[in-house]
Write an enzyme that holds these catalytic residues in place. Structure first.
Site, PDB file in Angstrom:
ATOM      1  N   SER A   1       0.844  -1.204   0.000  1.00 38.59           N
ATOM      2  CA  SER A   1       0.000   0.000   0.000  1.00 38.59           C
ATOM      3  C   SER A   1       0.874   1.247   0.000  1.00 38.59           C
ATOM      4  O   SER A   1       2.001   1.219   0.524  1.00 38.59           O
ATOM      5  CB  SER A   1      -0.893   0.030   1.238  1.00 38.59           C
ATOM      6  OG  SER A   1      -1.588   1.265   1.314  1.00 38.59           O
TER       7      SER A   1
ATOM      8  N   TYR B   1      -1.835  -0.990  11.055  1.00 37.54           N
ATOM      9  CA  TYR B   1      -2.085  -1.350   9.649  1.00 37.54           C
ATOM     10  C   TYR B   1      -1.031  -0.726   8.741  1.00 37.54           C
ATOM     11  O   TYR B   1      -0.426  -1.409   7.908  1.00 37.54           O
ATOM     12  CB  TYR B   1      -3.481  -0.888   9.226  1.00 37.54           C
ATOM     13  CG  TYR B   1      -3.737  -1.089   7.739  1.00 37.54           C
ATOM     14  CD1 TYR B   1      -4.064  -2.349   7.237  1.00 37.54           C
ATOM     15  CD2 TYR B   1      -3.638  -0.031   6.841  1.00 37.54           C
ATOM     16  CE1 TYR B   1      -4.286  -2.538   5.874  1.00 37.54           C
ATOM     17  CE2 TYR B   1      -3.857  -0.211   5.482  1.00 37.54           C
ATOM     18  CZ  TYR B   1      -4.185  -1.470   5.003  1.00 37.54           C
ATOM     19  OH  TYR B   1      -4.386  -1.659   3.655  1.00 37.54           O
TER      20      TYR B   1
HETATM   21  N1  LIG Z   1      -8.952  -0.779  -0.299  1.00 34.17           N
HETATM   22  C1  LIG Z   1      -7.883  -0.007  -0.131  1.00 34.17           C
HETATM   23  O1  LIG Z   1      -7.965   1.236  -0.039  1.00 34.17           O
HETATM   24  C2  LIG Z   1      -6.520  -0.640  -0.094  1.00 34.17           C
HETATM   25  C3  LIG Z   1      -5.404   0.168  -0.340  1.00 34.17           C
HETATM   26  C4  LIG Z   1      -4.138  -0.395  -0.278  1.00 34.17           C
HETATM   27  C5  LIG Z   1      -4.003  -1.754  -0.008  1.00 34.17           C
HETATM   28  N2  LIG Z   1      -5.105  -2.516   0.233  1.00 34.17           N
HETATM   29  C6  LIG Z   1      -4.898  -3.937   0.525  1.00 34.17           C
HETATM   30  O2  LIG Z   1      -5.589  -4.707  -0.441  1.00 34.17           O
HETATM   31  C7  LIG Z   1      -5.810  -6.029   0.088  1.00 34.17           C
HETATM   32  C8  LIG Z   1      -7.242  -6.428  -0.203  1.00 34.17           C
HETATM   33  O3  LIG Z   1      -8.108  -5.563   0.513  1.00 34.17           O
HETATM   34  P1  LIG Z   1      -9.412  -4.936  -0.125  1.00 34.17           P
HETATM   35  O4  LIG Z   1      -9.266  -3.475  -0.066  1.00 34.17           O
HETATM   36  O5  LIG Z   1      -9.726  -5.592  -1.413  1.00 34.17           O
HETATM   37  O6  LIG Z   1     -10.474  -5.282   1.012  1.00 34.17           O
HETATM   38  P2  LIG Z   1     -11.559  -6.424   1.181  1.00 34.17           P
HETATM   39  O7  LIG Z   1     -12.565  -6.339   0.100  1.00 34.17           O
HETATM   40  O8  LIG Z   1     -11.978  -6.299   2.591  1.00 34.17           O
HETATM   41  O9  LIG Z   1     -10.754  -7.787   0.942  1.00 34.17           O
HETATM   42  C9  LIG Z   1     -10.032  -8.439   1.949  1.00 34.17           C
HETATM   43  C10 LIG Z   1      -9.953  -9.903   1.596  1.00 34.17           C
HETATM   44  O10 LIG Z   1      -9.119 -10.551   2.576  1.00 34.17           O
HETATM   45  C11 LIG Z   1      -9.875 -11.604   3.169  1.00 34.17           C
HETATM   46  N3  LIG Z   1      -9.517 -11.801   4.564  1.00 34.17           N
HETATM   47  C12 LIG Z   1      -9.605 -10.895   5.572  1.00 34.17           C
HETATM   48  N4  LIG Z   1      -9.239 -11.466   6.733  1.00 34.17           N
HETATM   49  C13 LIG Z   1      -8.912 -12.754   6.440  1.00 34.17           C
HETATM   50  C14 LIG Z   1      -8.474 -13.859   7.213  1.00 34.17           C
HETATM   51  N5  LIG Z   1      -8.277 -13.746   8.539  1.00 34.17           N
HETATM   52  N6  LIG Z   1      -8.256 -15.041   6.589  1.00 34.17           N
HETATM   53  C15 LIG Z   1      -8.456 -15.169   5.260  1.00 34.17           C
HETATM   54  N7  LIG Z   1      -8.868 -14.158   4.472  1.00 34.17           N
HETATM   55  C16 LIG Z   1      -9.093 -12.971   5.065  1.00 34.17           C
HETATM   56  C17 LIG Z   1     -11.322 -11.177   3.054  1.00 34.17           C
HETATM   57  O11 LIG Z   1     -12.149 -12.310   3.158  1.00 34.17           O
HETATM   58  P3  LIG Z   1     -13.383 -12.389   4.221  1.00 34.17           P
HETATM   59  O12 LIG Z   1     -14.368 -11.350   3.796  1.00 34.17           O
HETATM   60  O13 LIG Z   1     -13.868 -13.790   4.068  1.00 34.17           O
HETATM   61  O14 LIG Z   1     -12.794 -12.104   5.575  1.00 34.17           O
HETATM   62  C18 LIG Z   1     -11.323 -10.571   1.657  1.00 34.17           C
HETATM   63  O15 LIG Z   1     -11.405 -11.584   0.698  1.00 34.17           O
HETATM   64  C19 LIG Z   1      -5.479  -5.942   1.570  1.00 34.17           C
HETATM   65  O16 LIG Z   1      -4.200  -6.496   1.797  1.00 34.17           O
HETATM   66  C20 LIG Z   1      -5.457  -4.446   1.842  1.00 34.17           C
HETATM   67  O17 LIG Z   1      -4.621  -4.116   2.915  1.00 34.17           O
HETATM   68  C21 LIG Z   1      -6.355  -1.993   0.182  1.00 34.17           C
END
Ligand SMILES: NC(=O)c1ccc[n+]([C@@H]2O[C@H](COP(=O)([O-])OP(=O)(O)OC[C@H]3O[C@@H](n4cnc5c(N)ncnc54)[C@H](OP(=O)(O)O)[C@@H]3O)[C@@H](O)[C@H]2O)c1
Length: 257
Positions: free
Chosen positions: A136, A149
């Site tokens: 990120s 985080y």
């Molecule tokens: N959105 C942003 O602004 C942003 C920016 C920079 C980086 N990121 C990174 O992008 C990645 C994906 O996040 P996202 O934004 O797409 O959010 P998201 O839609 O909440 O996706 C998170 C994913 O991780 C899974 N997950 C969470 N806890 C878990 C656990 N304990 N065991 C197995 N799976 C788990 C969730 O599954 P469940 O729903 O089943 O828990 C979901 O599939 C993350 O690493 C996040 O830090 C996001």
């Protein structure tokens, strides 16, 4: 059955689902996982694209979950690994409950590093493979009101650039995808106090475009990618602006109102 296999963690929603979709459309079969049953809905949608999809519900913040997930991979050669599963927490550090903080560290750092080590070794033994880690841009910013985080993302960004250097000249590539704020469920998850912070309501990037940029960079073997000119400008500024000011800017976006 495709002749290439992609493994995507956290593929039920958001960036992980989009990365899995791109891998399926690009001719991979998939092993995907997430923490909740919604992964099976995602798997059905991905199967409709023609891919064979194995979906597992595992809590990757636990050792048992990582072991179950690794057993599902079952030694099969992985062509693409997207280390994407991650959570945020929000709220002031002292107000967070320790089990939640530990779970965040176990998921974002311990689990990602464990699986990266296992699949990285396998790819090196085989002499091929591509890895995409979701870091990120906040890894460059001290993050009041989501301090741990942001620190986990600093760890991942740093780990990626270090391993890329160690692996220089290797056929195994590692790409760090560093998105800015992106419209995914991460801001509105239960137990995540970012929901009450200004960032939750601000305009954010399109996860489809962010994933496309990350996937293309991984296929090209690029080392790092920050999707969006505005995010690249912020990242460039982090090298010039003092940490105290960066922290205050982050606070304005992340402090619950
Ligand atoms: N959105 C942003 O602004 C942003 C920016 C920079 C980086 N990121 C990174 O992008 C990645 C994906 O996040 P996202 O934004 O797409 O959010 P998201 O839609 O909440 O996706 C998170 C994913 O991780 C899974 N997950 C969470 N806890 C878990 C656990 N304990 N065991 C197995 N799976 C788990 C969730 O599954 P469940 O729903 O089943 O828990 C979901 O599939 C993350 O690493 C996040 O830090 C996001």
């Amino acid at each position: 059955m495709a002749d290439r296999l992609a493994v995507v963690t956290g593929a039920s929603t958001g960036l992980g689902y989009q990365l899995a979709r791109l891998a399926a459309q690009d001719g991979h079969d998939l092993i995907i996982c997430a923490d909740e049953d919604e992964i099976h809905t995602a798997a059905d949608k991905l199967r409709s694209l023609g891919a064979q999809v194995e979906a597992t519900v595992v809590d990757l913040s636990s050792k048992a979950g990582v072991d179950t997930f690794w057993a599902a991979v079952d030694g099969r050669p992985v062509d693409l690994f997207c280390a994407n599963a991650g959570r945020a927490l929000g709220q002031a550090f002292a107000d967070q409950d320790w089990p939640d903080v530990k779970r965040l560290i176990d998921l974002n750092i311990l689990q990602t590093t464990t699986v990266l080590h296992r699949i990285g070794r396998q790819m090196h033994a085989r002499g091929q493979g591509r890895i995409l880690v979701t870091g990120s841009i906040v890894g460059y910013v001290p993050g009041p009101y989501d301090a741990v985080y942001d620190a986990t993302k600093a760890y991942l960004n740093s780990l990626c650039y270090a391993l890329q250097d160690e692996w220089e000249g290797s056929p195994v590539t590692l790409t760090c995808l560093m998105p800015g704020p992106t419209e995914t469920p991460i801001f509105h998850r239960e137990g995540n106090d970012l929901e009450d912070a200004p960032i939750a309501e601000q305009d954010k990037d399109d996860p489809v475009k962010v994933a496309e940029r990350g996937y293309a960079a991984a296929m090209e073997g690029q080392r790092g990618v920050v999707p969006g000119l505005h995010n690249r400008a912020i990242t460039a500024l982090t090298g010039l602006v003092p940490e105290t000011i960066l922290a205050r800017i982050h606070r304005m976006a992340a402090e619950p109102q």
